[in-house]
Every structure is written in C-alpha cells, then in structure tokens.
Design an enzyme around this catalytic site. Sequence first.
Site, PDB file in Angstrom:
ATOM      1  N   MET A  24       0.855  -1.188   0.000  1.00 22.71           N
ATOM      2  CA  MET A  24       0.000   0.000   0.000  1.00 22.71           C
ATOM      3  C   MET A  24       0.885   1.230   0.000  1.00 22.71           C
ATOM      4  SD  MET A  24      -2.892   1.302   2.760  1.00 22.71           S
ATOM      5  CE  MET A  24      -1.712   1.385   4.112  1.00 22.71           C
ATOM      6  N   ASN A  25       0.488   2.259  -0.790  1.00 24.78           N
ATOM      7  CA  ASN A  25       1.180   3.535  -0.687  1.00 24.78           C
ATOM      8  C   ASN A  25       0.192   4.694  -0.587  1.00 24.78           C
ATOM      9  OD1 ASN A  25       1.496   2.372  -3.565  1.00 24.78           O
ATOM     10  ND2 ASN A  25       1.832   4.535  -3.994  1.00 24.78           N
ATOM     11  N   ASP A  26       0.113   5.598  -1.549  1.00 24.28           N
ATOM     12  CA  ASP A  26      -0.586   6.875  -1.390  1.00 24.28           C
ATOM     13  C   ASP A  26      -2.032   6.724  -0.924  1.00 24.28           C
ATOM     14  OD1 ASP A  26       1.687   7.196  -2.904  1.00 24.28           O
ATOM     15  OD2 ASP A  26       0.742   8.401  -4.461  1.00 24.28           O
ATOM     16  N   ASP A  37      -2.072  12.867 -10.629  1.00 24.36           N
ATOM     17  CA  ASP A  37      -2.578  13.125  -9.282  1.00 24.36           C
ATOM     18  C   ASP A  37      -3.480  14.360  -9.213  1.00 24.36           C
ATOM     19  OD1 ASP A  37      -0.743  11.070  -8.856  1.00 24.36           O
ATOM     20  OD2 ASP A  37       0.785  12.418  -8.049  1.00 24.36           O
TER      21      ASP A  37
END
Length: 566
Positions: free
Chosen positions: A30-32, A149
Amino acid sequence: VLLLLLAALAAAQDAALPAYHFVPQPENWMNDPNGPFYDPVHQMYHLMYQYLTPRVWGHAASPDLIHWTQLPIALDTDEWYDKGGVFSGSATILDDENLTPILSYSVSTNDMMCLAYPANRSDPWLTKWVKYDGNPIISTKTGALPGRDPTTAWRGGANQSVWRMGYGTDTGYDMYVSNDFAHWQHVGLMNLDDPTGMWECPDFYPVPNGAGHYALKASTDGRDFWATGEYDDNSIHFIRHSNNIGSFDQLYDYGPFYASKSFFDPSRDRQVLWGWVLEERNVDAHGAPYGWAGVQSLPREIVMHSDGVRIRTRPIPELATLRRRAVSVPFVTVADGQYFSLNLSGSQLEVIADVSMTASTNGSTCSLQVLQSANGQEYTRMGIQQSVAESYMPGTDLPGGDYNVTDVNYHDPRICQAACLGDSRCAAWTFVVRPPLYASCCLKNVVPAAKSSASCVSGVKSSYPLNLFGDTTHSSLNQRDGHAADVRTGPHPVKSAGSVRLHLFVDHSMLELFSDDGLAAITRRAYPTLPAGGVALTAQGATCQFLNVQAWELASASEKPLSSSP
C-alpha cells in the site's frame, strides 16, 4: 488470490504490523492515500489507497476515522487507458441533488486524467464504482502537460458557477476549469514563483480558522512541503505569504511521510490529512518477505497557527476513544544520563508531556524512550534536541543561491561546512563531487529547495534553538533487513527555547511525535526483535523537566469485512 492469502499469513505473524493505524486487509503493498471524503448522505468516511502491483484503488469506510470496514477494490486496471495502473487522485462531492461523490484519478503513463462515480448512490457503502465513459477527460493527446494526481475540485468564477481542478506536473500545479465536470479547459499554472520539479500529489485548500488563507502542498523529492498565502480566484493564482515550496521548516512531517492527501470534513468543519508512511526496512513490490508494506499515518486535523503563516497538523480527537489503562506523573526532573520509568509497557501507547531542558549543550536531548526491551538492548527515543550549529545532509543538493563557488581538492565535506559556519553571509552550503578538481564547495545566502543527489552533501544553519528528533539506532538487534538505524531531526519552529508539549503515539513499528499541538511532527519506523517492556523519560547532555505527563495503553482498532449494513 493465493498470493494474497500467503501475504496475509506472513503479516499475521509479523509483530511490526500496526494495530490502530490503517493497513489494508488482506495485507499487501500500500502507498498513497487516494480520494478520501466524508459522505454526508450516509454519514460515512471513505478512504481509497494505492494497493497491490500494478496499482489499483483499495477502499475502506468508517463511521469515525478509527474503525474501518474493508470494501472491494474501487478502481481496477480494466480499461485501455489504465491497464498499467490506476494512479493517485482525489474525491469531490458535487453540489447536485444527490451530493454525488466523483473520483478523479491519473494513470501510470502520466498522460491522462479520468473520472469515476458510484454505481448506486443509495448503497451506504458505495461499494461499486463506474468509470466515466468519456474518459480520459484530460489528455496529452489534446495538448495537456504530462502529469498526474488530480486534486479535489472546487467552485469559483461568477456566482461560483465554474469548477476548478489541477494536477501535478514537472513545473508545478497546472489548472483546468469546467462548467459541467466532464469537459475541461486549460488555464495555466497556479503557482507563479515556486521552484520547478515534479509535483506529485498536489493539494490545495482553505485553511480552517485561517481567515481566508490557503495552503498549497506538493510532494517532491521524497517529502511533503506546504506553503500558505492568498488565493486570487479571478486569475486562479496563489500568492505566497510563507516561504516557498521546498523550505525544510515547511514540511508536514520530518519522517518517511509522503504523498499525503487531505479532505474537508463538513460534519466537524475541519480539514483532515492522511499520509503514506513508508517502510524503513527492505521489502519488495508486494510486501515480501513480511506480507505487507506501507501504513497510513494517523488522520490529522489541519489548522492555522496564530501567526497566520504556519499551519499545524495534529492528531484527531477521536483517537482518545482508544485509551485504556492510564498513568500520570505531575512533575519529574531527570538529570543528565539518567531516566525515569513509567509504570507502563507495550507497543500500543500514547504519551503526552510538557518538556524543558536546562544546563544543555549543542545536541542535548530530552526524550520519551519506548519499545524498550527488558534487557535494555533495544529501545527507540523520540523527543527534543538542542539544535546543533547546522544540519548535515548526505545525499542532498541545495541547487541555487550561490554567492561563492570554490573548486577544491579536499575530500571531506566538513571543511566546506566549516567555511559556511565562519561566514556570516552563509545560510547554507553544498559540497558536490565534480571536476575539474575533486569537488566544489558552494556557499549560499539563501536556503534553496532540497533535491536528492548521491554526489552531494549539504547543510543548513539552524534558525531555531530546538529540533524534534527520532533515534532508531538501538531500535532493533536485527541488522540484516536494511532498516534505518539513525537519528533524524527537524526544526521545532519556535524562536525561543521554552517548554515544548510532546505528544507521541506508538503502534508497533509506527511512531508519530507531535510538538506543541502539531506545530511540527516527525514519524519514525522501528522493528524490535524483543518484546516491548517499558517506557522511560530520559536526558542526555542536559537536565530535563517533564511536567503533566500522561500516558495510556491503547486498544486495537480492529478492522472487519463488509457486512450488510454500516
């Protein structure tokens, strides 16, 4: 499915797995944080996040930002434009009669922005999402700048009739406008005077209690920088009042905290911040060999400091519901080299203390020592440090601002450091290895934005008497997994060295320290091999006074699978 099950089994056996911070179920990479929002119709919080490899959007929902229900993947790699990965983005609540949440996201090729909406607005969980059939809504094929993003959109223009939205590019925060949220027209960069460089996960919002001030944030060079100022809606420009993006004392967090995303919570009239906290040990793109990787920070409220320039990021008050057994100490003085033990132990803790130091020298510390083994071989210290003359940052460049550049034959960067310390004009320096001699010593009269560079060592003269610090040099006896065993610091941005209120959360491998109601924060990761046996107040190089010490053991925030009702 088998890989996910194996990852879950490995994670279940890992004592480093946090118990009240958000991690996905089943565990994996998991990241952002992506697209967080509050659903006013069903009174539920939603958190999406970068999950698995290639990236998809995981999804969870909560009534209180503490206890989460895991939901099916929200956005998968099932269209021609996002086959390589569904990258980061945001959520916007439309002002239509259904208060429809819209997800805006980017893709792995960095050349398209896309939308998605709930398949069934009456579903309290918003379980399924549909990708807009007009995707991509912004594309380099129609002249857009490469980037990714997209941010939460907001209304502006005449009668608040026009939507505004931007995304990150290698020159800053690029803006678009739309009348219908489907067709977007390019406007240009919002930021006029900040340094260039890839802006990942930008964010823009009015600061609560900020008297009309706004915050602009960029994730760049591995850190999350903010700036505050005014917003001119007519020109769609941001006019900075703070220092620019890249100033080291304008970080949300001095630790491995990155790609953050905030959202407005109308139920409490507040701006809430999430950040991705990276692992500080070796893992692969699927979280192996531990079965998981990446944690979301504690949710934090963002408020304006009384100076009208700085912002605070402080833990949300709902975390107090996790408190269990408590210990309090009204006052204790700890002499240099001594410690005072609290009647508390474990790896799920909260500690608050007002701390001041006397008879100190450069580098002296007052700290909260946690994750301490019974034999004293493992422990982690978090606290305040009297500032040394300046920071020393290997692997960092500070490009620009040079008033003196000297080519040198010496190999020791500290000679360049000494040149800066001896010159009243010098605010920062960089030692860069390059011809024609061995290196160049660059003295600077400003502090430029930091950039990663293996050939450079840089330093900045301290403007503040105190730092926050996190020391993991004795956190683990295991030296084989690449974990970061070092001391990291960041300025406590107060000009006078008075008492500092420290607020520490410990959750197995996660440690988050806040000073003075969120004026500064530092996160560290620790991976002990022995059971956590105690908590102590410590002093090194100073006499430390600890007042109003309060500490709690904290409960787990157990997550659950989807059921039929919230």
